[in-house]
Design a protein around this motif. Structure first.
Motif, PDB file in Angstrom:
ATOM      1  N   LEU A   1      26.047  25.671  24.104  1.00  0.00           N
ATOM      2  CA  LEU A   1      25.939  27.605  23.957  1.00  0.00           C
ATOM      3  C   LEU A   1      25.631  28.423  24.161  1.00  0.00           C
ATOM      4  CD1 LEU A   1      28.903  28.580  23.984  1.00  0.00           C
ATOM      5  CD2 LEU A   1      28.666  29.231  21.354  1.00  0.00           C
ATOM      6  N   ALA A   2      24.648  28.548  23.566  1.00  0.00           N
ATOM      7  CA  ALA A   2      23.181  29.784  23.994  1.00  0.00           C
ATOM      8  C   ALA A   2      22.569  29.310  25.280  1.00  0.00           C
ATOM      9  CB  ALA A   2      22.409  30.141  23.325  1.00  0.00           C
ATOM     10  N   ILE A   3      22.843  28.886  26.185  1.00  0.00           N
ATOM     11  CA  ILE A   3      21.922  28.822  27.468  1.00  0.00           C
ATOM     12  C   ILE A   3      23.729  28.683  28.238  1.00  0.00           C
ATOM     13  CG2 ILE A   3      21.789  26.020  29.648  1.00  0.00           C
ATOM     14  CD1 ILE A   3      20.415  24.748  26.856  1.00  0.00           C
ATOM     15  N   LEU A   4      24.467  28.427  28.176  1.00  0.00           N
ATOM     16  CA  LEU A   4      25.654  28.488  28.768  1.00  0.00           C
ATOM     17  C   LEU A   4      26.010  29.890  28.362  1.00  0.00           C
ATOM     18  CD1 LEU A   4      28.407  27.009  30.200  1.00  0.00           C
ATOM     19  CD2 LEU A   4      29.550  27.415  28.078  1.00  0.00           C
ATOM     20  N   VAL A   5      25.820  31.005  27.719  1.00  0.00           N
ATOM     21  CA  VAL A   5      26.214  32.301  27.715  1.00  0.00           C
ATOM     22  C   VAL A   5      25.481  32.682  28.691  1.00  0.00           C
ATOM     23  CG1 VAL A   5      26.382  34.252  26.351  1.00  0.00           C
ATOM     24  CG2 VAL A   5      27.230  32.319  25.913  1.00  0.00           C
ATOM     25  N   VAL A   6      24.283  32.505  28.415  1.00  0.00           N
ATOM     26  CA  VAL A   6      22.779  33.406  29.432  1.00  0.00           C
ATOM     27  C   VAL A   6      23.180  32.716  30.761  1.00  0.00           C
ATOM     28  CG1 VAL A   6      20.141  32.908  29.468  1.00  0.00           C
ATOM     29  CG2 VAL A   6      21.282  33.151  26.921  1.00  0.00           C
TER      30      VAL A   6
ATOM     31  N   ASN B   1      14.087  28.507   5.116  1.00  0.00           N
ATOM     32  CA  ASN B   1      12.808  27.486   6.312  1.00  0.00           C
ATOM     33  C   ASN B   1      14.434  27.622   7.126  1.00  0.00           C
ATOM     34  OD1 ASN B   1      11.280  29.746   5.242  1.00  0.00           O
ATOM     35  ND2 ASN B   1      10.317  27.877   3.752  1.00  0.00           N
ATOM     36  N   ASP B   2      14.687  26.564   6.683  1.00  0.00           N
ATOM     37  CA  ASP B   2      15.410  25.033   7.638  1.00  0.00           C
ATOM     38  C   ASP B   2      16.361  25.719   8.729  1.00  0.00           C
ATOM     39  OD1 ASP B   2      14.085  22.939   6.008  1.00  0.00           O
ATOM     40  OD2 ASP B   2      16.044  22.480   4.894  1.00  0.00           O
ATOM     41  N   LEU B   3      16.926  27.257   7.898  1.00  0.00           N
ATOM     42  CA  LEU B   3      18.317  28.013   8.051  1.00  0.00           C
ATOM     43  C   LEU B   3      17.175  28.737   9.626  1.00  0.00           C
ATOM     44  CD1 LEU B   3      20.963  29.162   8.671  1.00  0.00           C
ATOM     45  CD2 LEU B   3      20.433  30.631   7.014  1.00  0.00           C
ATOM     46  N   ARG B   4      16.041  29.224   8.989  1.00  0.00           N
ATOM     47  CA  ARG B   4      15.610  30.158  10.025  1.00  0.00           C
ATOM     48  C   ARG B   4      14.995  28.906  11.290  1.00  0.00           C
ATOM     49  NH1 ARG B   4      11.712  31.902   6.797  1.00  0.00           N
ATOM     50  NH2 ARG B   4      12.910  33.576   6.272  1.00  0.00           N
ATOM     51  N   SER B   5      14.436  28.198  10.913  1.00  0.00           N
ATOM     52  CA  SER B   5      13.748  26.531  11.899  1.00  0.00           C
ATOM     53  C   SER B   5      14.850  26.625  12.707  1.00  0.00           C
ATOM     54  CB  SER B   5      13.242  25.875  11.797  1.00  0.00           C
ATOM     55  OG  SER B   5      11.872  26.005  10.832  1.00  0.00           O
ATOM     56  N   ALA B   6      15.978  26.423  12.343  1.00  0.00           N
ATOM     57  CA  ALA B   6      17.425  25.854  12.890  1.00  0.00           C
ATOM     58  C   ALA B   6      17.637  26.776  13.825  1.00  0.00           C
ATOM     59  CB  ALA B   6      18.275  25.552  12.256  1.00  0.00           C
ATOM     60  N   LEU B   7      18.036  27.974  14.099  1.00  0.00           N
ATOM     61  CA  LEU B   7      18.294  29.612  14.545  1.00  0.00           C
ATOM     62  C   LEU B   7      16.532  30.265  15.558  1.00  0.00           C
ATOM     63  CD1 LEU B   7      20.180  31.367  12.087  1.00  0.00           C
ATOM     64  CD2 LEU B   7      21.075  29.742  13.318  1.00  0.00           C
ATOM     65  N   THR B   8      15.486  29.283  15.339  1.00  0.00           N
ATOM     66  CA  THR B   8      14.421  30.156  16.612  1.00  0.00           C
ATOM     67  C   THR B   8      15.139  29.865  17.754  1.00  0.00           C
ATOM     68  OG1 THR B   8      13.431  29.772  14.673  1.00  0.00           O
ATOM     69  CG2 THR B   8      12.166  29.165  16.347  1.00  0.00           C
ATOM     70  N   TYR B   9      15.145  28.437  18.048  1.00  0.00           N
ATOM     71  CA  TYR B   9      15.280  27.604  18.941  1.00  0.00           C
ATOM     72  C   TYR B   9      16.658  28.471  20.144  1.00  0.00           C
ATOM     73  CZ  TYR B   9      16.314  24.614  23.430  1.00  0.00           C
ATOM     74  OH  TYR B   9      15.831  24.342  24.765  1.00  0.00           O
ATOM     75  N   PRO B  10      17.967  28.876  19.456  1.00  0.00           N
ATOM     76  CA  PRO B  10      19.011  29.226  20.222  1.00  0.00           C
ATOM     77  C   PRO B  10      18.397  30.731  20.703  1.00  0.00           C
ATOM     78  CG  PRO B  10      19.884  27.671  18.585  1.00  0.00           C
ATOM     79  CD  PRO B  10      18.407  28.321  18.522  1.00  0.00           C
TER      80      PRO B  10
ATOM     81  N   LYS C   1      24.315  17.950   8.772  1.00  0.00           N
ATOM     82  CA  LYS C   1      25.542  19.190   9.629  1.00  0.00           C
ATOM     83  C   LYS C   1      24.779  20.053   9.831  1.00  0.00           C
ATOM     84  CE  LYS C   1      29.595  18.752   6.455  1.00  0.00           C
ATOM     85  NZ  LYS C   1      29.380  16.864   5.939  1.00  0.00           N
ATOM     86  N   MET C   2      23.393  20.463   9.884  1.00  0.00           N
ATOM     87  CA  MET C   2      23.060  21.613  10.460  1.00  0.00           C
ATOM     88  C   MET C   2      22.742  21.540  11.742  1.00  0.00           C
ATOM     89  SD  MET C   2      19.242  24.094   9.450  1.00  0.00           S
ATOM     90  CE  MET C   2      18.456  21.954   9.261  1.00  0.00           C
ATOM     91  N   LYS C   3      22.027  19.520  11.760  1.00  0.00           N
ATOM     92  CA  LYS C   3      22.026  18.925  13.208  1.00  0.00           C
ATOM     93  C   LYS C   3      23.133  19.314  14.021  1.00  0.00           C
ATOM     94  CE  LYS C   3      17.998  16.519  11.701  1.00  0.00           C
ATOM     95  NZ  LYS C   3      17.469  15.188  11.896  1.00  0.00           N
ATOM     96  N   GLN C   4      24.526  18.975  13.486  1.00  0.00           N
ATOM     97  CA  GLN C   4      25.369  18.775  14.138  1.00  0.00           C
ATOM     98  C   GLN C   4      25.772  20.440  14.832  1.00  0.00           C
ATOM     99  OE1 GLN C   4      28.562  17.526  11.148  1.00  0.00           O
ATOM    100  NE2 GLN C   4      27.923  15.780  11.599  1.00  0.00           N
ATOM    101  N   VAL C   5      25.505  21.317  14.181  1.00  0.00           N
ATOM    102  CA  VAL C   5      25.989  23.572  14.551  1.00  0.00           C
ATOM    103  C   VAL C   5      25.021  23.744  15.811  1.00  0.00           C
ATOM    104  CG1 VAL C   5      25.668  25.573  13.817  1.00  0.00           C
ATOM    105  CG2 VAL C   5      26.907  23.233  12.251  1.00  0.00           C
ATOM    106  N   MET C   6      23.976  22.609  15.139  1.00  0.00           N
ATOM    107  CA  MET C   6      23.095  23.210  16.646  1.00  0.00           C
ATOM    108  C   MET C   6      23.473  22.459  17.734  1.00  0.00           C
ATOM    109  SD  MET C   6      20.889  25.267  15.512  1.00  0.00           S
ATOM    110  CE  MET C   6      21.854  25.715  14.638  1.00  0.00           C
ATOM    111  N   THR C   7      23.445  21.378  17.756  1.00  0.00           N
ATOM    112  CA  THR C   7      24.170  20.745  18.731  1.00  0.00           C
ATOM    113  C   THR C   7      25.059  20.934  19.458  1.00  0.00           C
ATOM    114  OG1 THR C   7      25.791  18.863  17.908  1.00  0.00           O
ATOM    115  CG2 THR C   7      23.006  18.352  18.700  1.00  0.00           C
ATOM    116  N   LEU C   8      25.646  22.853  18.830  1.00  0.00           N
ATOM    117  CA  LEU C   8      26.732  23.314  19.685  1.00  0.00           C
ATOM    118  C   LEU C   8      25.870  24.698  19.458  1.00  0.00           C
ATOM    119  CD1 LEU C   8      30.045  22.428  17.994  1.00  0.00           C
ATOM    120  CD2 LEU C   8      29.467  21.081  19.811  1.00  0.00           C
TER     121      LEU C   8
END
Length: 396
Positions: A368-373, A157-166, A357-364
């Motif tokens: 990055l997702a915003i930049l690509v879009v 669930n943590d992984l799923r929640s982390a990837l939801t916003y991107p 570390k998950m928060k650190q990854v999400m901050t990147l």
């Protein structure tokens, strides 16, 4: 035995429907006649279960907790299983627990029944239950199994929640691009037939927009086929294992996944040892639960080292699966006989480190997702603007 009936109430002359408990159909008829009900139909009651759907591992956590509570309260195991088999909301679970009760009534042990069950119990549940049966602490073993299932689900669930916003950002960008392609670009596609030569970017954007509007079914059909095959590809267990092995070697994502794997390994070891599972069996099963090939191999090599006489802290240090601080805790637990408690403490430490570390990854990932879009939408808009300026001989 329960029967369902329909009939006419002779007192009110109204139709009535319901169910009645009786030893036999004849007794049910007598009871209904005594209640002045003229029976129209009477048949054995059929329990209506909910729509049968596939049972997932996450569906088993709550029933295991309920079973632990019932057995701890003195309820016989078969009765507890039969109670869980009355689940009307999940037919698959109900049938699975009904089969477990049937196997136990036929003389099988609970651990053996779990092994033969169609329910998707992880391997460690069988080991925990078997240890609980041998030590007489089945309720405690079931609690440990439920806690470990909840922990595994929390990681997912943590992984799923982390990837939801991107993923939402990327999805929104794709929707915006589709709107631009089908609502904006076609209005300028006539510029392709103009006398002025268009810049390469403008020509590509307008040509792509014109093609998309001329062939919408082909475009969406192709997209559906791509999504279908991509889903089949990424849900393949072998492919996911290879992707996980690649991801754990990456500089930013790798440390996060390593912390997650270490937390799960320590949590599972702690649960197994608390249920009096043998050390080597606990370490072997925890090692096999890893999805990362190299970490699994190192963890299994660590078990071989311990079996050959190497101390546990030294074997873990050789394997390199845990940092030095965790080794100190294991060393203390090994000496004091509180290895299970230390394993749970290590799991909490790595779980907290994993979340950081998950928060650190999400901050990147998020910027990055915003930049690509933004770049993709910007390229499309720039193509349209270049087409307009080229057709009017304006300098940009």
């Amino acid at each position: 035995m329960k029967f369902e009936f329909s009939g006419i109430d002779l007192t009110t002359q109204q139709t009535v429907n319901g169910d009645i408990d009786a030893i036999s159909e004849a007794e049910a008829l007598r009871d209904l006649q005594n209640r002045r009900i003229e029976v129209v139909s009477l048949r054995p009651f059929k329990e209506r279960l909910g729509r049968k759907r596939k049972v997932s591992v996450a569906d088993l956590a709550l029933p295991l907790q309920e079973m632990a509570t019932l057995t701890e309260s003195g309820v016989v195991l078969v009765d507890a299983l039969n109670a869980l088999a009355k689940n009307k909301e999940h037919a698959g679970l109900a049938l699975g627990f009904k089969k477990l009760a049937s196997l136990i009534e036929s003389g099988e042990s609970f651990s053996s029944a779990i092994e033969q069950s169609s329910l998707p119990f992880p391997d460690y549940v069988q080991y925990l239950v078997k240890a609980g049966e041998m030590s007489g602490e089945l309720a405690s073993a079931l609690k440990n199994a439920s806690s470990q299932l909840n922990y595994d689900q929390a990681l997912k669930n943590d992984l799923r929640s982390a990837l939801t916003y991107p993923l939402v950002l990327i999805g929104s960008g794709i929707v915006a691009m589709i709107i631009i392609f089908f609502a904006v670009v076609p209005k300028f596609s006539h510029l392709l037939d103009g006398e002025n030569e268009l810049p390469t970017l403008a020509y590509l954007v307008l040509s792509a927009g014109k093609f998309a509007n001329d062939n919408p079914y082909l475009l969406f059909g192709s997209a559906f086929v791509v999504v279908f095959f991509a889903t089949a590809f990424f849900t393949n267990k072998g492919v996911r294992t290879k992707l996980a092995n690649l991801a754990i070697d990456m500089p930013i994502v790798g440390p996060w996944l390593a912390e997650q794997d270490a937390a799960r390994w320590a949590s599972l070891c702690g649960a197994m040892l608390s249920a009096k599972v043998g050390l080597l069996n606990a370490l072997t099963l925890a090692a096999q639960s890893s999805i990362f090939t190299r970490r699994k191999q190192r963890a299994l090599k660590m078990v071989d080292d311990i079996q050959s006489g190497v101390s546990m802290p030294e074997a873990i240090e050789r394997a390199g699966t845990l940092p030095g601080t965790s080794l100190n805790l294991i060393s203390v637990g090994d000496k004091t006989g509180k290895l299970a408690e230390m394993m749970q403490a290590i799991a909490k430490l790595h779980d907290e480190a994993c979340k950081r570390k998950m928060k650190q990854v999400m901050t990147l990932i998020e910027p990055l997702a915003i930049l690509v879009v933004g770049v993709l939408i910007g390229v499309m808009i720039l193509g349209v603007v270049l087409a307009i300026t080229a057709s009017t001989d304006m300098a940009l």
